[in-house]
Design a protein around this motif. Structure first.
Motif, PDB file in Angstrom:
ATOM      1  N   LEU A 201      26.197  17.535  32.149  1.00  0.00           N
ATOM      2  CA  LEU A 201      26.288  16.134  32.465  1.00  0.00           C
ATOM      3  C   LEU A 201      26.667  15.467  31.286  1.00  0.00           C
ATOM      4  O   LEU A 201      27.425  14.418  31.428  1.00  0.00           O
ATOM      5  CB  LEU A 201      24.852  15.486  33.007  1.00  0.00           C
ATOM      6  N   ARG A 202      26.023  15.777  29.854  1.00  0.00           N
ATOM      7  CA  ARG A 202      26.509  15.105  28.872  1.00  0.00           C
ATOM      8  C   ARG A 202      28.053  15.470  28.574  1.00  0.00           C
ATOM      9  O   ARG A 202      28.855  14.522  28.123  1.00  0.00           O
ATOM     10  CB  ARG A 202      25.871  15.497  27.650  1.00  0.00           C
ATOM     11  N   ARG A 203      28.597  16.618  28.867  1.00  0.00           N
ATOM     12  CA  ARG A 203      30.085  16.678  28.531  1.00  0.00           C
ATOM     13  C   ARG A 203      30.699  15.956  29.643  1.00  0.00           C
ATOM     14  O   ARG A 203      31.821  15.573  29.488  1.00  0.00           O
ATOM     15  CB  ARG A 203      30.368  18.280  28.774  1.00  0.00           C
ATOM     16  N   ILE A 204      30.506  15.874  30.961  1.00  0.00           N
ATOM     17  CA  ILE A 204      31.098  15.207  31.935  1.00  0.00           C
ATOM     18  C   ILE A 204      31.243  13.658  31.461  1.00  0.00           C
ATOM     19  O   ILE A 204      32.286  12.980  31.768  1.00  0.00           O
ATOM     20  CB  ILE A 204      30.382  15.207  33.317  1.00  0.00           C
ATOM     21  N   TYR A 205      29.978  13.235  31.008  1.00  0.00           N
ATOM     22  CA  TYR A 205      30.007  11.874  30.728  1.00  0.00           C
ATOM     23  C   TYR A 205      30.975  11.646  29.246  1.00  0.00           C
ATOM     24  O   TYR A 205      31.774  10.533  29.474  1.00  0.00           O
ATOM     25  CB  TYR A 205      28.634  11.446  30.093  1.00  0.00           C
ATOM     26  N   PHE A 206      30.886  12.398  28.441  1.00  0.00           N
ATOM     27  CA  PHE A 206      32.042  12.275  27.046  1.00  0.00           C
ATOM     28  C   PHE A 206      33.310  12.291  27.818  1.00  0.00           C
ATOM     29  O   PHE A 206      34.284  11.549  27.359  1.00  0.00           O
ATOM     30  CB  PHE A 206      31.566  13.237  26.322  1.00  0.00           C
ATOM     31  N   GLY A 207      33.553  13.076  28.918  1.00  0.00           N
ATOM     32  CA  GLY A 207      35.010  13.690  29.387  1.00  0.00           C
ATOM     33  C   GLY A 207      35.476  12.097  30.058  1.00  0.00           C
ATOM     34  O   GLY A 207      36.644  11.631  30.003  1.00  0.00           O
ATOM     35  N   VAL A 208      34.429  11.516  30.906  1.00  0.00           N
ATOM     36  CA  VAL A 208      34.647  10.095  31.525  1.00  0.00           C
ATOM     37  C   VAL A 208      34.984   9.142  30.647  1.00  0.00           C
ATOM     38  O   VAL A 208      36.149   8.311  30.689  1.00  0.00           O
ATOM     39  CB  VAL A 208      33.434   9.806  32.519  1.00  0.00           C
TER      40      VAL A 208
END
Length: 236
Positions: A201-208
């Motif tokens: 989820l953290r990687r997805i957040y940074f990607g967003v």
């Protein structure tokens, strides 16, 4: 404290019932002996009178012990226990009355050989001779040894039952420990899964966030290009 009092009450009750059964048997034998006309009947009757009298003394002592234990018992059981004590006291009084009847009959039948009195036993009882006193002590010792043996047997039985219960408890605790260990393992696995999910989820957040920044940059560039085109067309 209360459980121990109840257990002691039951042990004393067992001893008392054993003594009362012995008294009934002695009175039956005494009845037969007192009706016999053999030469040795007098000594045998005297022997059974002394033996029964000794057993009655022990029975009264046990009843007193039962009453003490009953008064220490929980209030919800105290009434029933005291009722049993009163019933045993009445039964003992009836047995003592029967023995007194045999004593009076055989004293009048045998003459002066039994017509001597013991101050400790009150006015209704004949005094014991040295031989009878020794015989009584031997009988008391035998009765005490018999009751002690029975108490030891009951204690051993209670110990075996307690050991069995303890074994079952230990087995249940072992099963519960295994279940707790498996539950702890599942909790650790769940924690690892949650940690991995959190990293994803953290990687997805940074990607967003990166996509938003890139989109903002593209929008700014497009605005600048449009502004440049407008300037060149209308102001140059």
């Amino acid at each position: 404290m209360s459980a121990a009092s109840s257990e002691r009450f039951e042990l004393i009750q067992d001893d008392l019932e054993t003594i009362l059964e012995g008294i009934l048997s002695s009175l039956t034998i005494l009845s037969k002996k007192s009706q016999s006309s053999k030469a040795g009947s007098k000594e045998e009757v005297r022997h059974w009178i002394m033996r029964t009298r000794s057993s009655l003394v022990e029975a009264r002592k046990l009843i007193e012990d039962m009453e003490q234990e009953a008064r220490l018992a929980p209030i919800q059981f105290r009434g029933d226990m005291l009722t049993k004590v009163r019933q045993y006291r009445e039964d003992t009084a009836k047995l003592q009355a029967q023995l007194r009847g045999f004593t009076e009959i055989n004293t009048s039948g045998f003459g002066d050989s039994l017509n001597i009195r013991n101050p400790r036993d009150g006015p209704d009882w004949p005094e014991v001779t040295v031989e009878d006193r020794y015989r009584r002590q031997v009988l008391e010792g035998s009765n005490i040894l018999e009751r002690t043996s029975q108490s030891i047997q009951r204690s051993e039985q209670v110990a075996v039952e307690t050991e069995a219960v303890g074994g079952e408890i230990i087995s249940d605790l072992s099963v519960q420990r295994e279940q707790l260990e498996r539950t702890r393992g599942r909790i650790y696995d769940t924690y690892d899964e949650l940690s991995r999910s959190q990293r994803i989820l953290r990687r997805i957040y940074f990607g967003v966030i990166q996509n938003k920044v890139v989109l903002i940059v593209i929008i700014v560039i497009e605005i600048l290009i449009i502004a440049g085109l407008v300037y060149l067309r209308f102001f140059s």
